[in-house]
Design an enzyme around this catalytic site. Structure first.
Site, PDB file in Angstrom:
ATOM      1  N   ASN A   1      64.258 -10.129  13.357  1.00 32.28           N
ATOM      2  CA  ASN A   1      63.724 -10.891  12.221  1.00 32.28           C
ATOM      3  C   ASN A   1      62.811 -12.036  12.675  1.00 32.28           C
ATOM      4  OD1 ASN A   1      65.287  -9.153  10.820  1.00 32.28           O
ATOM      5  ND2 ASN A   1      66.807 -10.658  10.125  1.00 32.28           N
TER       6      ASN A   1
ATOM      7  N   ASN B   1      18.987   4.501  -0.459  1.00 35.56           N
ATOM      8  CA  ASN B   1      20.156   3.918  -1.124  1.00 35.56           C
ATOM      9  C   ASN B   1      20.737   2.718  -0.388  1.00 35.56           C
ATOM     10  OD1 ASN B   1      20.033   5.884  -3.122  1.00 35.56           O
ATOM     11  ND2 ASN B   1      21.327   7.294  -1.943  1.00 35.56           N
TER      12      ASN B   1
ATOM     13  N   THR C   1      20.475 -17.475 -14.965  1.00 34.26           N
ATOM     14  CA  THR C   1      21.816 -17.714 -15.501  1.00 34.26           C
ATOM     15  C   THR C   1      21.975 -16.645 -16.576  1.00 34.26           C
ATOM     16  OG1 THR C   1      21.105 -19.261 -17.218  1.00 34.26           O
ATOM     17  CG2 THR C   1      21.674 -20.231 -15.093  1.00 34.26           C
ATOM     18  N   HIS C   2      23.171 -16.141 -16.730  1.00 32.17           N
ATOM     19  CA  HIS C   2      23.441 -15.008 -17.640  1.00 32.17           C
ATOM     20  C   HIS C   2      22.554 -13.806 -17.319  1.00 32.17           C
ATOM     21  CE1 HIS C   2      25.455 -18.022 -20.248  1.00 32.17           C
ATOM     22  NE2 HIS C   2      24.411 -18.769 -19.933  1.00 32.17           N
TER      23      HIS C   2
ATOM     24  N   GLU D   1      26.739  -1.661  -1.310  1.00 33.07           N
ATOM     25  CA  GLU D   1      27.610  -0.973  -2.271  1.00 33.07           C
ATOM     26  C   GLU D   1      29.016  -0.811  -1.692  1.00 33.07           C
ATOM     27  OE1 GLU D   1      24.807   1.917  -4.944  1.00 33.07           O
ATOM     28  OE2 GLU D   1      25.079   2.479  -2.860  1.00 33.07           O
TER      29      GLU D   1
ATOM     30  N   SER E   1      19.027  10.380   0.046  1.00 33.75           N
ATOM     31  CA  SER E   1      19.826  11.215  -0.843  1.00 33.75           C
ATOM     32  C   SER E   1      19.748  12.652  -0.345  1.00 33.75           C
ATOM     33  CB  SER E   1      19.257  11.108  -2.258  1.00 33.75           C
ATOM     34  OG  SER E   1      19.582  12.255  -3.002  1.00 33.75           O
TER      35      SER E   1
ATOM     36  N   LYS F   1      14.589   8.852  -2.562  1.00 36.06           N
ATOM     37  CA  LYS F   1      15.547   7.751  -2.618  1.00 36.06           C
ATOM     38  C   LYS F   1      15.846   7.057  -1.305  1.00 36.06           C
ATOM     39  CE  LYS F   1      18.677   7.366  -5.409  1.00 36.06           C
ATOM     40  NZ  LYS F   1      19.972   7.604  -6.035  1.00 36.06           N
TER      41      LYS F   1
ATOM     42  N   SER G   1      58.572   1.903  11.137  1.00 30.92           N
ATOM     43  CA  SER G   1      57.279   1.228  10.979  1.00 30.92           C
ATOM     44  C   SER G   1      56.416   1.399  12.233  1.00 30.92           C
ATOM     45  CB  SER G   1      57.496  -0.261  10.687  1.00 30.92           C
ATOM     46  OG  SER G   1      58.351  -0.839  11.655  1.00 30.92           O
TER      47      SER G   1
HETATM   48  N1  ARG Z   1      60.237  -3.327  11.427  1.00 25.95           N
HETATM   49  C1  ARG Z   1      60.837  -4.479  10.828  1.00 25.95           C
HETATM   50  C2  ARG Z   1      59.757  -5.199   9.999  1.00 25.95           C
HETATM   51  O1  ARG Z   1      58.651  -4.885  10.174  1.00 25.95           O
HETATM   52  C3  ARG Z   1      61.336  -5.386  11.875  1.00 25.95           C
HETATM   53  C4  ARG Z   1      62.434  -6.302  11.437  1.00 25.95           C
HETATM   54  C5  ARG Z   1      63.624  -5.517  11.121  1.00 25.95           C
HETATM   55  N2  ARG Z   1      64.759  -6.330  10.878  1.00 25.95           N
HETATM   56  C6  ARG Z   1      65.895  -5.865  10.324  1.00 25.95           C
HETATM   57  N3  ARG Z   1      66.838  -6.696  10.148  1.00 25.95           N
HETATM   58  N4  ARG Z   1      65.996  -4.600   9.966  1.00 25.95           N
HETATM   59  O2  ARG Z   1      60.044  -6.037   9.190  1.00 25.95           O
END
Ligand code: ARG
Length: 459
Positions: A110, A285, A155-156, A290, A277, A283, A23
């Site tokens: 964790n 825009n 309304t509507h 949007e 445009s 135009k 990650s």
């Molecule tokens: N990269 C993990 C996450 O974003 C961190 C926690 C990972 N914990 C584990 N027990 N593998 O959740």
């Protein structure tokens, strides 16, 4: 680089799976929070005498040095570290040696990741609070100078009754205020420390959870270690509150898009927030509203993704939770840029065509209720008055005229109680002025509300 857990395994990870699992590509965004979390944890371990003062000093100096390197643009968290938590730990160990290996005492990734994202979200919510307030101020600025500007109310999507433009804009300030309140409530739940829950069960190491919570500015701590590492409802609440902000932004976006069409011509875009445009030279825009309208779908999507991610996930931490990050990161970035863009659009991107607005309300049947109320004022039951006016509308439509073009004798044919003063009551200005009920569009009410908001927003 060997994995932290490599001693327990015989073979190394498949390189594709290694990338799939990682990650670091996105959670590097949490670097400052991760460092703060580790500094607080180290200080706490010193206080409980798990670490000596010398060890703590070494660790904290190391972590501070990493922060400086990062802020100076000399350190880029990246693979092969799996995530930001390992990345910092590995870097610390490489810098200060063996002592660095003591940092992870009494905690788990964790509770660490849970702490990091809460710190990050808290900061984002505080930024959003300011941005939303700025947008409210921008609406108020235009409202202030347009109390007596009239705009058709719908309304509507059918002409309903004329409104004070300020009243219309104040409606958005109210919505944004609820958005701020929602974020405030989310913030109070975000501001709870999971640190010390360790993997899921707590720890036998002597820790002080209230100490780390206080160091990191958390209001309270999670009471249950399993809940602490399994809870992602605060992420969902954050994205849900954001989705509602986007729903509000998408409404004003849609209105602006309509207002600046030739068909409506209630407003025009200045050159600051419009694009041309590539093909059609005439135009101009409305890309900004949007885009905001379009990005709304993205945030709704993130909400759906998170709700689905947590569904049926058993206690406690599961790797599914790694998927919480990209939705919250993108949500925060998207909604803050949308709020900023809308603020600029309101401040300098749009100009109302006051003349067209007042011509519009002067040339429609949006005073029909007032014609009925006129008769009510002469003691005619509302339902009867309503039917009389219905007939008058039909009569006018057949002749392609408006109420104001009728002669008093024609009015009288529909009901004898009509008198010359009926014309006055049909004037759009008088129509709006007469809506004196609390929260209505009457000028006196609107002025009062503008003043209230001035005080509240400290303008
Ligand atoms: N990269 C993990 C996450 O974003 C961190 C926690 C990972 N914990 C584990 N027990 N593998 O959740």
């Amino acid at each position: 680089m060997d994995k932290v857990w490599s001693k327990r395994f015989d073979n190394s990870l498949n390189p594709f799976i290694e990338k799939f699992n990682a990650s670091i590509g996105f959670d590097k965004k949490l670097i400052l929070e991760d460092l703060d979390c580790s500094i607080a944890h180290a200080k706490m371990l010193c206080k409980t005498q798990v670490l000596s003062s010398a060890e703590t000093l070494k660790i904290i100096n190391g972590l501070e040095a990493i922060k400086v390197e990062y802020l100076e643009g000399k350190f880029f968290p990246s693979a092969p570290s799996e995530d930001i938590h390992y990345c910092i730990e590995e870097k610390l160990i490489s810098m200060i040696g063996e002592t660095g290996k003591k940092l992870h005492t009494g905690r788990s990734r964790n509770d660490q990741v849970g702490t990091d994202i809460r710190l990050w979200l808290r900061k984002e919510i505080d930024n959003l609070e300011i941005l939303i307030m700025d947008l409210q101020k921008s609406f108020l600025n235009i409202a202030k100078s347009n109390i007596y500007t009239l705009i058709p109310g719908y309304t509507h999507m059918q002409r309903a009754q004329p409104l004070s433009l300020a009243h219309h804009l104040l409606a958005y300030i109210e919505m944004l205020q609820r958005d701020r309140e929602r974020f405030k409530q989310v913030r109070s739940r975000v501001n709870t420390s999971p640190l010390g829950a360790a993997a899921l069960a707590g720890t036998k190491i002597k820790i002080d959870r209230n100490f780390t919570a206080a160091e990191l500015g958390f209001e309270k701590i999670y009471k249950n270690s399993i809940d602490a590492v399994s809870d992602r409802d605060f992420c969902i609440e954050f994205v849900s509150a954001s989705a509602l902000v986007m729903s509000h932004l998408s409404k004003i976006s849609e209105e602006i898009i309509l207002w600046v069409t030739d068909e409506f011509s209630f407003a025009r875009l200045t050159d600051k927030c419009a694009t041309g445009s590539s093909l059609m030279p005439q135009k101009k825009n409305p890309d900004v509203p949007e885009l905001i309208r379009g990005k709304t779908g993205r945030i709704y999507g993130h909400l759906q993704a998170l709700l689905t991610m947590v569904k049926g996930v058993p206690l406690a931490y599961n790797k599914d939770f790694q998927e919480d990050k990209e939705p919250i990161f993108d949500t925060a970035e998207t909604i803050s840029s949308c709020i900023k863009a809308m603020t600029i659009l309101i401040d300098e991107g749009i100009e109302f065509n006051i003349k067209n607005l007042s011509d519009s309300v002067d040339n429609d049947f949006s005073n029909a209720t007032d014609l009925a109320d006129y008769l009510v004022g002469k003691k005619i039951p509302f339902r009867t008055a309503y039917e009389v006016v219905g007939e008058i509308v039909k009569y006018c439509l057949e002749r392609k005229i408006l109420f104001k073009n009728l002669k008093i004798d024609e009015f009288k044919k529909f009901h004898p109680k009509f008198d010359e003063d009926v014309f006055e009551s049909l004037e759009p200005f008088n129509v709006v002025e007469s809506r004196i009920s609390e929260g209505g569009t009457g000028f006196a009410q609107v002025k009062k509300e503008v003043n209230n908001w001035q005080k509240k927003l400290l303008l």
